[in-house]
Motif scaffolding. Structure first.
Motif, PDB file in Angstrom:
ATOM      1  N   ASN A 100     117.023  47.695  86.512  1.00 58.07           N
ATOM      2  CA  ASN A 100     116.944  48.019  85.341  1.00 58.07           C
ATOM      3  C   ASN A 100     116.641  48.282  84.494  1.00 58.07           C
ATOM      4  O   ASN A 100     116.068  48.933  83.404  1.00 58.07           O
ATOM      5  N   HIS A 111     113.039  59.843  76.430  1.00 60.38           N
ATOM      6  CA  HIS A 111     113.018  58.536  76.798  1.00 60.38           C
ATOM      7  C   HIS A 111     114.338  58.042  76.276  1.00 60.38           C
ATOM      8  O   HIS A 111     114.732  57.098  76.400  1.00 60.38           O
ATOM      9  N   MET A 127     119.536  54.541  84.577  1.00 55.52           N
ATOM     10  CA  MET A 127     118.387  54.467  84.134  1.00 55.52           C
ATOM     11  C   MET A 127     117.259  55.031  84.718  1.00 55.52           C
ATOM     12  O   MET A 127     116.249  55.331  84.581  1.00 55.52           O
ATOM     13  N   ASN A 171     113.068  60.366  93.017  1.00 53.61           N
ATOM     14  CA  ASN A 171     113.584  59.167  92.087  1.00 53.61           C
ATOM     15  C   ASN A 171     115.361  59.367  92.790  1.00 53.61           C
ATOM     16  O   ASN A 171     115.580  57.671  93.138  1.00 53.61           O
ATOM     17  N   SER A 222     107.957  50.810  86.970  1.00 50.23           N
ATOM     18  CA  SER A 222     108.922  49.352  86.994  1.00 50.23           C
ATOM     19  C   SER A 222     108.268  48.605  87.887  1.00 50.23           C
ATOM     20  O   SER A 222     108.261  47.817  87.904  1.00 50.23           O
ATOM     21  N   ARG A 270     110.162  52.688  79.882  1.00 48.68           N
ATOM     22  CA  ARG A 270     110.814  53.329  78.275  1.00 48.68           C
ATOM     23  C   ARG A 270     110.397  53.416  77.423  1.00 48.68           C
ATOM     24  O   ARG A 270     110.041  54.351  76.107  1.00 48.68           O
ATOM     25  N   PRO A 310     108.042  56.319  85.489  1.00 46.97           N
ATOM     26  CA  PRO A 310     108.726  55.091  84.956  1.00 46.97           C
ATOM     27  C   PRO A 310     109.271  54.475  86.595  1.00 46.97           C
ATOM     28  O   PRO A 310     109.476  53.233  85.880  1.00 46.97           O
ATOM     29  N   ILE A 311     110.139  55.411  87.108  1.00 51.48           N
ATOM     30  CA  ILE A 311     110.748  54.400  88.599  1.00 51.48           C
ATOM     31  C   ILE A 311     109.400  53.650  88.469  1.00 51.48           C
ATOM     32  O   ILE A 311     109.680  52.881  89.239  1.00 51.48           O
ATOM     33  N   ARG A 315     112.782  48.852  83.848  1.00 46.55           N
ATOM     34  CA  ARG A 315     112.619  50.488  83.524  1.00 46.55           C
ATOM     35  C   ARG A 315     113.388  50.871  82.400  1.00 46.55           C
ATOM     36  O   ARG A 315     112.382  51.747  81.541  1.00 46.55           O
ATOM     37  N   ASN A 343     110.033  62.919  84.135  1.00 50.97           N
ATOM     38  CA  ASN A 343     110.514  61.003  84.746  1.00 50.97           C
ATOM     39  C   ASN A 343     109.579  61.191  85.742  1.00 50.97           C
ATOM     40  O   ASN A 343     109.697  60.695  86.719  1.00 50.97           O
TER      41      ASN A 343
END
Lengths: 420, 163, 523
Positions: free
Chosen positions: A283, A140, A410, A388, A252, A290, A248-249, A286, A361
């Motif tokens: 973005n 991260h 991101m 992703n 978010s 993180r 995280p994608i 995200r 990821n």
């Protein structure tokens, strides 16, 4: 139009197009044909080497064809010709900013095939969690640092990279290498934590906390940063399942899926930690997810360092783990075990397994097929950033070229993992 | 762990589409007839009791010398119910093709391109079935067992007339 | 090999690990268990030798027996109940291995057998424990020269007596024996004997550990580097089935392959050294007049020289066959002689006859004389060839192989040699075309009993040499005869359609070199 005084725009037109009649020009006459624009693979913002073949109309993207494969190093083919233990160095080079997480993911998959899951010593499990979380933090930190730098925030880059450097020094103490650790083995880990390492880790974590605090202060309410990131690259919550987005994608966008919480493995169920979840899927979310995850990982590390028990660090079975050198040199049994483990590879019973862990990821899966010998029949990595990155073919059209930079940053596509 | 998935599959597809099911090391798996591939996938996604909406992984296994040679393997997950399943369909070497799942899950697009690139299995109806990891001029399918690991195929563009 | 059968032959029902199976009466229990997948480890048992049951590694539980029973010594009996995987049997197996390993030297890094060693394999598969005892091991002699080809390491010997039985039962020469007792028991040569019989190297094959090692292979290569290809020995007309062990493009050794019809599990020592000639003194480039030439140029020149005779009748071109060439090469050469050159002057040469015995060795030291005799029954000897050359009946020659042939160059207008090795023949040859040898081609040999056996390519032919039939094809083309061969099996197909002795012979599947440790043929 000729009746009014020339506006700045008209003067500009005059300069650009010459002294011909300005009245002949208006917005619709500016060249607007679709232009193909190649971003990458040698582009500073195309991390891990990727080419995005854009078709742009002015600054707006019409289509984006993301071409990967520049870093394809035949992980699966090599894995079919290497023994089970020889694959660990290859896994290091998958998501190369969080190599410990790949090591751990692969080891867990093979251990499931061997029915060794419950026999891994506790200390080894704690150590795996600790080094895994440190790797996650470095992942991260790298993503945020690079992302910030591409938007011009060089200072943040240096603060975060310095933090990463301290963590890598610690991992180097433990495994011998900053990045290509090959620290985990089937059945445990290869060496114990050095003396005083836990105290040094706590110290470093304190310094990293300060670093991300500084980054937060410099970026989170920064108008330039917010303008570039807010509302840009929005991923729909409904797309998460269809595109296989994780990590995280996905979080978010508001989907609270984290393998460590939903399907705990190793000793994650003993720790108290939260899973940050965003709301808009842009973005900025995200980035925030993180940033918060780094703090949560540090929380896990604090607890792990307190709770870690003493004990062996690898399973005590000469058919799985190399015997101690003292025995190898002095007894024939250990010599034979050493020989067979290295030359033939440990024998994994025939079977198939899909084992998944939370990588930097997202869901890092290993689908392994064994035919009973010392080498896998197939060793597939399910790369989280492959899925992703694919969603960008939907997200990028409609954005400006300049938006590609933070959006791509991101997503945190790591070439080694995406292309393998 | 998720036996209900297999039970529902067997219940719904009683016409021989499900060849075999099993559970190993905590993974539930089902082998389906290739012609029922899309049907079964859609059922798993849409069935309210299962709701396996998340596309996780799609790949191929070269089972040589067993027949059928290639196994197309799909992994699915239900975010809501936390069920997982592995679907497998065997396609023979001569007729290595199966229905595409892109209309069901858009994320299958790149995964199917990779399976085609690496194994040569075609996905009928795929909007853009071209190589993804290898360069377009590459000959052969590298992850097949008969493709030698040491074989080199450098991509060299020669101008006509040059040496 | 045992096959489960439900034929009307006397069958007995045996329950192995809870499942019922039928076996023919008289089947060995160990073989029976192996054939149904119940793996039982063993050291002293060998399917080609008598069974002494000394190692006790194959102990299994049989219902009704108070103690575990050595399965290699028992035959199946009706309604027998055998357990090969109960905790007691696994424990006994572990204990036997522990005893065997007690005095075994820690030689793996320097032992030739590492990688194909039964002891390593069985320990890893059946015993998961480390040593309980770190006491001092018994010391015995380490590098004992027991014979012309073999070195003995007494410490590594696990006293299975397989080598003694090979000498007694296969070679019929009782050269080895055990001496002393208890933990001082050693393998040694019998009084007045050396391990010098012509089948001595079979003891190295059957030895489960690295006690007996071949001087030729000692420290040469490691087992895991080796790729194994099935083939047939070219040493004599018996045609023992062998495996060619090669690594990095060179053959390292030949070992026997099981063939119940020809050689069972054995081969003679002389045959094993046939590989040495494969790499030495090879002809690698086409030569015209002693100078290197391109292959198509050389073939054109050869055709020109052969046609220079003007097609006189009877033709004055002689064709010399080699008794060591494969069936395919012989057939292609026959087509060239009969349909291309239209000559009846056919001769056959080969290695001179040698010693023979009643076990495996034939006097005829050529692997394929039977094929030439069958394809060209009117072929005459090299003596006749010399006479014909001297009298002028033959003025041009196509010679396959036979590189030791010395010719009177002044009497001949053209000599085309299809040669693999250097020899006196090449000095008198106008054109030399390089050909590959038995280990580099896919083909077949016919042994003295008329059995057609397949050879497979283990290594690539060196330089520009090609399989003989391919070169003959090119030559025939230049002489106006179109031979439609793409692969060796095309030649074989045509040959088996035309020659009675090949009728019924099967080309079989292709065979790639297999890495030794995945071939399951050793250790």
């Amino acid at each position: 139009m000729a009746d009014t005084a020339p506006t700045a725009l008209e003067s500009r037109r005059r300069v650009v197009f010459g002294e011909s009649d300005v009245a002949d020009f208006d917005d619709q006459d500016l060249p607007t044909e679709v232009m193909p624009l190649m971003m990458g693979p040698s582009h500073p913002a195309m991390h891990g080497t990727v080419r995005i073949a854009l078709e742009v109309e002015g600054e707006k993207i019409k289509t984006a064809d993301i071409q990967i494969g520049y870093l394809h190093r035949c992980f699966e083919k090599e894995a079919e010709h290497a023994t089970w233990t020889q694959i660990f160095p290859y896994t290091d080079r998958l998501n190369y900013v969080s190599p410990m997480l790949n090591n751990v993911g692969y080891a867990l998959a093979v251990e499931k095939l061997l029915d060794l899951e419950d026999k891994i010593p506790e200390r080894a499990q704690y150590i795996r969690v600790i080094v895994g979380e440190i790797s996650r933090i470095t992942d991260h930190l790298t993503c945020l640092a690079a992302g910030a730098m591409e938007l011009g925030a060089f200072t943040v880059f240096f603060y975060l990279i310095k933090g990463r450097e301290w963590l890598w020094e610690l991992l180097e103490e433990v495994s011998g290498a900053r990045l290509t650790h090959s620290y985990v083995r089937i059945g445990g880990v290869v060496a114990d934590l050095p003396e005083g390492w836990a105290a040094r880790l706590r110290e470093v974590l304190g310094k990293v906390r300060v670093a991300i605090g500084d980054a937060d202060k410099l970026l989170t309410r920064n108008k330039i940063f917010r303008d570039r990131m807010d509302g840009v690259g929005v991923i729909d919550k409904a797309d998460v399942a269809g595109w296989g987005l994780t990590g995280p994608i996905a979080r978010s966008t508001g989907v609270p899926y984290d393998v460590r919480k939903d399907h705990p493995y190793l000793v994650y169920d003993r720790f108290d930690f939260d899973v940050p979840v965003g709301s808009t899927g842009d973005n900025f979310d995200r980035y925030l997810v993180r940033l918060e995850e780094i703090s949560q990982s540090m929380r896990i590390l604090d607890q792990a360092l307190t709770k870690i028990p003493a004990g062996p660090i690898i399973v005590d079975d000469p058919r799985v783990a190399l015997p101690q050198k003292r025995e190898t040199y002095n007894t024939i049994e250990a010599m034979i075990a050493h020989f067979k483990l290295i030359m033939d590879g440990l024998h994994v019973p025939p079977g198939e397994i899909y084992s998944f862990t939370e990588g930097g990821n997202g869901e890092l899966g290993f689908y392994i097929v064994s035919n009973g010998t010392g080498r896998p029949w197939k060793c597939r990595v399910r790369p989280p950033c492959f899925a992703n990155l694919a969603v960008l073919t939907k997200v990028l059209p409609g954005l400006f070229i300049a938006d590609v930079v933070p959006t791509f940053g991101m997503i945190n596509m790591i070439g080694g993992e995406c292309d393998r | 762990m998720a036996k209900i998935v297999l039970d529902k599959l067997i219940e719904r597809f009683a016409g021989g589409e499900i060849l075999e099911t099993g559970s190993q090391h905590g993974n539930e798996w089902a082998r389906v007839v290739p012609s029922a591939w899309r049907q079964v996938a859609e059922f798993l996604r849409d069935e309210p009791a299962l709701h396996m909406n998340m596309f996780v992984d799609l790949t191929c296994v070269d089972r040589q010398p067993a027949e059928p040679r290639f196994d197309v393997v799909l992994h699915l997950y239900s975010i809501e119910k936390k069920y997982r399943v592995r679907l497998m369909a065997g396609v023979p070497e001569k007729q290595a093709s199966i229905a595409t799942l892109v209309p069901v899950w858009p994320g299958a697009n790149w995964f199917e391109r990779e399976a085609f690139d690496m194994y040569g299995v075609r996905f009928e109806g795929h909007p853009d079935l071209r190589r993804i990891l290898m360069y377009q001029e590459f000959q052969g399918h590298p992850l097949r067992k008969d493709y030698p690991k040491e074989k080199r195929q450098p991509l060299l563009r020669r101008l006509p007339g040059s040496v | 090999m045992v096959t489960e059968t439900s034929a009307t032959a006397e069958n007995v029902t045996v329950i192995v690990d809870g499942k019922e199976h039928k076996f023919p009466k008289g089947t060995n229990l160990l073989e029976a268990c192996q054939s149904v997948g119940a793996k039982v480890p063993f050291f002293c048992y060998h399917p080609g030798l008598s069974s002494p049951a000394v190692c006790r590694q194959c102990l299994v539980e049989v219902k009704g027996s108070p103690k575990p029973v050595p399965s290699c010594y028992m035959t199946v009996a009706d309604k027998m109940e055998v357990t090969t995987n109960s905790p007691k049997v696994l424990d006994v197996r572990r204990q036997m291995l522990e005893f065997t390993l007690l005095n075994h030297p820690i030689d793996c890094p320097i032992c030739d057998k590492a990688g194909e060693c039964s002891l390593q394999r069985h320990y890893f598969d059946w015993n998961g424990r480390l040593a309980r005892n770190e006491g001092v091991k018994v010391r015995k002699a380490k590098v004992v020269d027991v014979g012309k080809h073999i070195v003995l390491d007494q410490e590594r010997c696990i006293l299975c007596t397989r080598c003694i039985r090979v000498c007694n039962e296969v070679a019929k020469s009782p050269d080895l024996t055990m001496a002393n007792r208890g933990s001082h028991e050693v393998l040694t040569t019998a009084p007045g004997h050396r391990l010098d019989n012509p089948y001595s190297l079979n003891t190295v094959d059957v030895c489960p550990v690295g006690a007996l090692t071949a001087k030729d292979f000692r420290f040469a290569r490691r087992a895991w580097e080796i790729f194994s290809t099935p083939s047939v020995c070219p040493g004599c007309a018996t045609g023992c089935s062998i495996e060619v062990h090669a690594s990095r493009g060179k053959i390292r050794r030949l070992v026997p392959r099981e063939n119940p019809a020809v050689n069972k599990f054995w081969m003679c020592d002389e045959g094993r050294f046939e590989y040495k000639t494969v790499h030495d003194h090879r002809v690698m480039l086409p030569l015209v007049g002693g100078k290197r030439a391109r292959l198509d140029v050389a073939v054109t020149e050869a055709a020109k020289l052969l046609r220079a005779d003007g097609g006189s009748s009877p033709s004055r071109v002689g064709v010399v066959f080699s008794a060591g060439a494969s069936n395919e090469d012989d057939h292609a050469l026959l087509r060239l002689a009969a349909d291309g050159l239209k000559t009846e002057r056919i001769y056959v040469g080969g290695r001179p006859p040698g010693w023979s015995d009643a076990i495996l060795v034939s006097a005829d030291k050529n692997p394929n004389s039977a094929a030439v005799r069958a394809m060209a029954p009117t072929a005459r000897t090299l003596e006749d060839l010399r006479a014909d050359v001297a009298s002028g009946a033959v003025t041009a020659l196509v010679v396959f192989g036979n590189e030791t042939l010395v010719l009177a160059k002044d009497k001949l207008t053209a000599v085309v040699a299809l040669a693999s090795h250097q020899g006196p023949l090449l000095a008198s040859a106008n054109v030399v075309l390089p050909v590959a040898v038995w280990a580099e081609v896919d083909g077949s040999f016919t042994n003295k009993d008329g059995r057609v056996q397949r050879i497979h390519a283990a290594i690539s032919p060196p330089g520009e040499s090609q399989p003989g039939w391919r070169t003959i094809c090119a030559l025939a083309g230049k002489l106006g005869l179109a031979l439609d061969y793409t692969d060796a099996d095309d030649v074989f197909a045509e040959a088996s359609a035309r020659h009675a002795f090949l009728k019924g012979a099967v080309w079989g599947p292709a065979s790639q070199p297999v890495q030794l440790r995945f071939g399951e043929s050793r250790g």
